[in-house]
Design a protein around this motif. Structure first.
Motif, PDB file in Angstrom:
ATOM      1  N   VAL A  27      -7.254   0.109 -22.619  1.00  0.00           N
ATOM      2  CA  VAL A  27      -7.137  -1.298 -22.990  1.00  0.00           C
ATOM      3  C   VAL A  27      -8.004  -2.104 -22.023  1.00  0.00           C
ATOM      4  O   VAL A  27      -7.926  -1.912 -20.808  1.00  0.00           O
ATOM      5  CB  VAL A  27      -5.666  -1.767 -22.938  1.00  0.00           C
ATOM      6  N   PRO A  28      -8.841  -3.005 -22.557  1.00  0.00           N
ATOM      7  CA  PRO A  28      -9.727  -3.777 -21.685  1.00  0.00           C
ATOM      8  C   PRO A  28      -9.073  -5.041 -21.129  1.00  0.00           C
ATOM      9  O   PRO A  28      -8.393  -5.770 -21.848  1.00  0.00           O
ATOM     10  CB  PRO A  28     -10.896  -4.137 -22.607  1.00  0.00           C
ATOM     11  N   PHE A  29      -9.299  -5.261 -19.840  1.00  0.00           N
ATOM     12  CA  PHE A  29      -8.924  -6.499 -19.165  1.00  0.00           C
ATOM     13  C   PHE A  29     -10.225  -7.169 -18.736  1.00  0.00           C
ATOM     14  O   PHE A  29     -11.027  -6.560 -18.035  1.00  0.00           O
ATOM     15  CB  PHE A  29      -8.066  -6.214 -17.926  1.00  0.00           C
ATOM     16  N   GLU A  30     -10.410  -8.398 -19.162  1.00  0.00           N
ATOM     17  CA  GLU A  30     -11.634  -9.143 -18.897  1.00  0.00           C
ATOM     18  C   GLU A  30     -11.377 -10.212 -17.840  1.00  0.00           C
ATOM     19  O   GLU A  30     -10.401 -10.956 -17.928  1.00  0.00           O
ATOM     20  CB  GLU A  30     -12.092  -9.803 -20.197  1.00  0.00           C
ATOM     21  N   VAL A  31     -12.251 -10.292 -16.850  1.00  0.00           N
ATOM     22  CA  VAL A  31     -12.150 -11.367 -15.866  1.00  0.00           C
ATOM     23  C   VAL A  31     -12.693 -12.635 -16.521  1.00  0.00           C
ATOM     24  O   VAL A  31     -13.812 -12.634 -17.050  1.00  0.00           O
ATOM     25  CB  VAL A  31     -12.959 -11.048 -14.589  1.00  0.00           C
ATOM     26  N   ALA A  32     -11.896 -13.701 -16.513  1.00  0.00           N
ATOM     27  CA  ALA A  32     -12.364 -14.965 -17.073  1.00  0.00           C
ATOM     28  C   ALA A  32     -13.623 -15.372 -16.324  1.00  0.00           C
ATOM     29  O   ALA A  32     -13.648 -15.399 -15.094  1.00  0.00           O
ATOM     30  CB  ALA A  32     -11.282 -16.035 -16.952  1.00  0.00           C
ATOM     31  N   VAL A  52      -8.711   3.659 -13.450  1.00  0.00           N
ATOM     32  CA  VAL A  52      -9.306   2.515 -14.134  1.00  0.00           C
ATOM     33  C   VAL A  52     -10.816   2.712 -14.226  1.00  0.00           C
ATOM     34  O   VAL A  52     -11.432   3.263 -13.311  1.00  0.00           O
ATOM     35  CB  VAL A  52      -8.946   1.188 -13.424  1.00  0.00           C
ATOM     36  N   LEU A  53     -11.385   2.337 -15.354  1.00  0.00           N
ATOM     37  CA  LEU A  53     -12.837   2.327 -15.517  1.00  0.00           C
ATOM     38  C   LEU A  53     -13.283   0.889 -15.350  1.00  0.00           C
ATOM     39  O   LEU A  53     -12.655  -0.024 -15.887  1.00  0.00           O
ATOM     40  CB  LEU A  53     -13.233   2.827 -16.908  1.00  0.00           C
ATOM     41  N   SER A  54     -14.360   0.677 -14.627  1.00  0.00           N
ATOM     42  CA  SER A  54     -14.835  -0.692 -14.430  1.00  0.00           C
ATOM     43  C   SER A  54     -16.247  -0.836 -14.960  1.00  0.00           C
ATOM     44  O   SER A  54     -17.052   0.089 -14.884  1.00  0.00           O
ATOM     45  CB  SER A  54     -14.775  -1.059 -12.945  1.00  0.00           C
ATOM     46  N   MET A  55     -16.510  -1.994 -15.507  1.00  0.00           N
ATOM     47  CA  MET A  55     -17.818  -2.300 -16.075  1.00  0.00           C
ATOM     48  C   MET A  55     -18.151  -3.742 -15.733  1.00  0.00           C
ATOM     49  O   MET A  55     -17.247  -4.577 -15.595  1.00  0.00           O
ATOM     50  CB  MET A  55     -17.798  -2.166 -17.604  1.00  0.00           C
ATOM     51  N   ALA A 105     -12.120  -4.319 -16.605  1.00  0.00           N
ATOM     52  CA  ALA A 105     -11.375  -3.150 -16.140  1.00  0.00           C
ATOM     53  C   ALA A 105     -10.702  -2.536 -17.353  1.00  0.00           C
ATOM     54  O   ALA A 105     -10.011  -3.224 -18.108  1.00  0.00           O
ATOM     55  CB  ALA A 105     -10.342  -3.560 -15.098  1.00  0.00           C
ATOM     56  N   LEU A 106     -10.930  -1.241 -17.551  1.00  0.00           N
ATOM     57  CA  LEU A 106     -10.334  -0.518 -18.671  1.00  0.00           C
ATOM     58  C   LEU A 106      -9.238   0.380 -18.121  1.00  0.00           C
ATOM     59  O   LEU A 106      -9.487   1.227 -17.258  1.00  0.00           O
ATOM     60  CB  LEU A 106     -11.394   0.310 -19.401  1.00  0.00           C
ATOM     61  N   VAL A 107      -8.029   0.178 -18.621  1.00  0.00           N
ATOM     62  CA  VAL A 107      -6.840   0.862 -18.116  1.00  0.00           C
ATOM     63  C   VAL A 107      -6.285   1.764 -19.213  1.00  0.00           C
ATOM     64  O   VAL A 107      -6.240   1.358 -20.378  1.00  0.00           O
ATOM     65  CB  VAL A 107      -5.776  -0.190 -17.701  1.00  0.00           C
ATOM     66  N   PRO A 108      -5.847   2.977 -18.872  1.00  0.00           N
ATOM     67  CA  PRO A 108      -5.228   3.835 -19.890  1.00  0.00           C
ATOM     68  C   PRO A 108      -4.095   3.087 -20.598  1.00  0.00           C
ATOM     69  O   PRO A 108      -3.297   2.390 -19.952  1.00  0.00           O
ATOM     70  CB  PRO A 108      -4.689   5.023 -19.092  1.00  0.00           C
ATOM     71  N   VAL A 109      -4.043   3.224 -21.904  1.00  0.00           N
ATOM     72  CA  VAL A 109      -3.088   2.467 -22.716  1.00  0.00           C
ATOM     73  C   VAL A 109      -1.646   2.669 -22.253  1.00  0.00           C
ATOM     74  O   VAL A 109      -0.835   1.747 -22.328  1.00  0.00           O
ATOM     75  CB  VAL A 109      -3.277   2.784 -24.218  1.00  0.00           C
ATOM     76  N   ASP A 110      -1.320   3.843 -21.744  1.00  0.00           N
ATOM     77  CA  ASP A 110       0.059   4.099 -21.314  1.00  0.00           C
ATOM     78  C   ASP A 110       0.365   3.542 -19.925  1.00  0.00           C
ATOM     79  O   ASP A 110       1.492   3.678 -19.437  1.00  0.00           O
ATOM     80  CB  ASP A 110       0.390   5.588 -21.384  1.00  0.00           C
ATOM     81  N   ARG A 111      -0.606   2.873 -19.286  1.00  0.00           N
ATOM     82  CA  ARG A 111      -0.391   2.315 -17.941  1.00  0.00           C
ATOM     83  C   ARG A 111      -0.643   0.803 -17.880  1.00  0.00           C
ATOM     84  O   ARG A 111      -0.689   0.218 -16.804  1.00  0.00           O
ATOM     85  CB  ARG A 111      -1.305   3.000 -16.922  1.00  0.00           C
ATOM     86  N   ILE A 112      -0.804   0.143 -19.043  1.00  0.00           N
ATOM     87  CA  ILE A 112      -1.185  -1.269 -19.024  1.00  0.00           C
ATOM     88  C   ILE A 112      -0.111  -2.163 -18.402  1.00  0.00           C
ATOM     89  O   ILE A 112      -0.441  -3.095 -17.675  1.00  0.00           O
ATOM     90  CB  ILE A 112      -1.594  -1.792 -20.416  1.00  0.00           C
ATOM     91  N   ASP A 113       1.154  -1.887 -18.654  1.00  0.00           N
ATOM     92  CA  ASP A 113       2.202  -2.718 -18.062  1.00  0.00           C
ATOM     93  C   ASP A 113       2.234  -2.562 -16.547  1.00  0.00           C
ATOM     94  O   ASP A 113       2.406  -3.543 -15.822  1.00  0.00           O
ATOM     95  CB  ASP A 113       3.568  -2.384 -18.662  1.00  0.00           C
ATOM     96  N   GLU A 114       2.060  -1.333 -16.067  1.00  0.00           N
ATOM     97  CA  GLU A 114       2.018  -1.098 -14.621  1.00  0.00           C
ATOM     98  C   GLU A 114       0.832  -1.811 -13.983  1.00  0.00           C
ATOM     99  O   GLU A 114       0.951  -2.409 -12.918  1.00  0.00           O
ATOM    100  CB  GLU A 114       1.913   0.392 -14.318  1.00  0.00           C
ATOM    101  N   ALA A 115      -0.339  -1.721 -14.638  1.00  0.00           N
ATOM    102  CA  ALA A 115      -1.540  -2.372 -14.097  1.00  0.00           C
ATOM    103  C   ALA A 115      -1.369  -3.883 -14.077  1.00  0.00           C
ATOM    104  O   ALA A 115      -1.669  -4.534 -13.063  1.00  0.00           O
ATOM    105  CB  ALA A 115      -2.762  -1.982 -14.921  1.00  0.00           C
ATOM    106  N   ALA A 116      -0.871  -4.452 -15.169  1.00  0.00           N
ATOM    107  CA  ALA A 116      -0.659  -5.899 -15.218  1.00  0.00           C
ATOM    108  C   ALA A 116       0.312  -6.330 -14.127  1.00  0.00           C
ATOM    109  O   ALA A 116       0.100  -7.350 -13.457  1.00  0.00           O
ATOM    110  CB  ALA A 116      -0.158  -6.315 -16.595  1.00  0.00           C
ATOM    111  N   GLY A 117       1.363  -5.559 -13.914  1.00  0.00           N
ATOM    112  CA  GLY A 117       2.326  -5.868 -12.849  1.00  0.00           C
ATOM    113  C   GLY A 117       1.689  -5.801 -11.471  1.00  0.00           C
ATOM    114  O   GLY A 117       1.941  -6.659 -10.617  1.00  0.00           O
TER     115      GLY A 117
END
Length: 139
Positions: free
Chosen positions: A62-67, A92-95, A103-115
């Motif tokens: 799942v992608p997280f984009e820096v504003a 995490v994969l970063s681009m 930052a691209l986070v494995p779908v099963d870890r998105i809640d942990e990453a967001a936290g």
């Protein structure tokens, strides 16, 4: 000012092709797509549903984009983004693009990453492609 990460709902994969090989499928249409060519491989990051099952791939992410846009003179942005998730043992994969970082986070870890990001002082908000548009030259 804290960094703002926008969590997109898209599920992405990283697909691998042989060096110089072009994808046989349409890679566009999602919130994020990247085609990277090296002397050793061609890698494509795109929506998971677009990649044929016969193509070697990893994900979904799942992608997280820096504003953004971010100024090219900023130092340590990627370090700041990666540190909280690395400390939480999340892969995490970063681009980077011209305007911002992803930052691209494995779908099963998105809640942990967001936290982890929230605990580190980041603003993390879910979004969709229609909810946010990149700034224009006039803004």
């Amino acid at each position: 000012m804290p960094l703002h990460l926008m969590q997109h709902p898209d599920e992405l994969v990283v697909a691998r092709l042989a060096p110089g090989e072009e994808p046989s499928w349409d890679v566009g249409g999602g919130v994020f797509c990247s085609v990277t060519r090296t002397t050793h491989e061609t890698s494509i990051i795109c929506d998971a549903h677009l990649v044929p099952e016969t193509v070697r791939s990893a994900g979904p992410y799942v992608p997280f984009e820096v504003a953004g846009p971010l100024d090219f003179e900023l130092v340590g942005v990627m370090h700041e983004i990666l540190s909280p998730v690395v400390a939480s043992r999340i892969s995490v994969l970063s681009m980077s693009t011209f305007d911002t970082d992803w930052a691209l986070v494995p779908v099963d870890r998105i809640d942990e990453a967001a936290g982890a990001w929230r605990r580190a002082g980041f603003i993390v908000t879910p979004t969709s492609l229609s909810a946010w548009q990149p700034p224009t030259e006039d803004s």
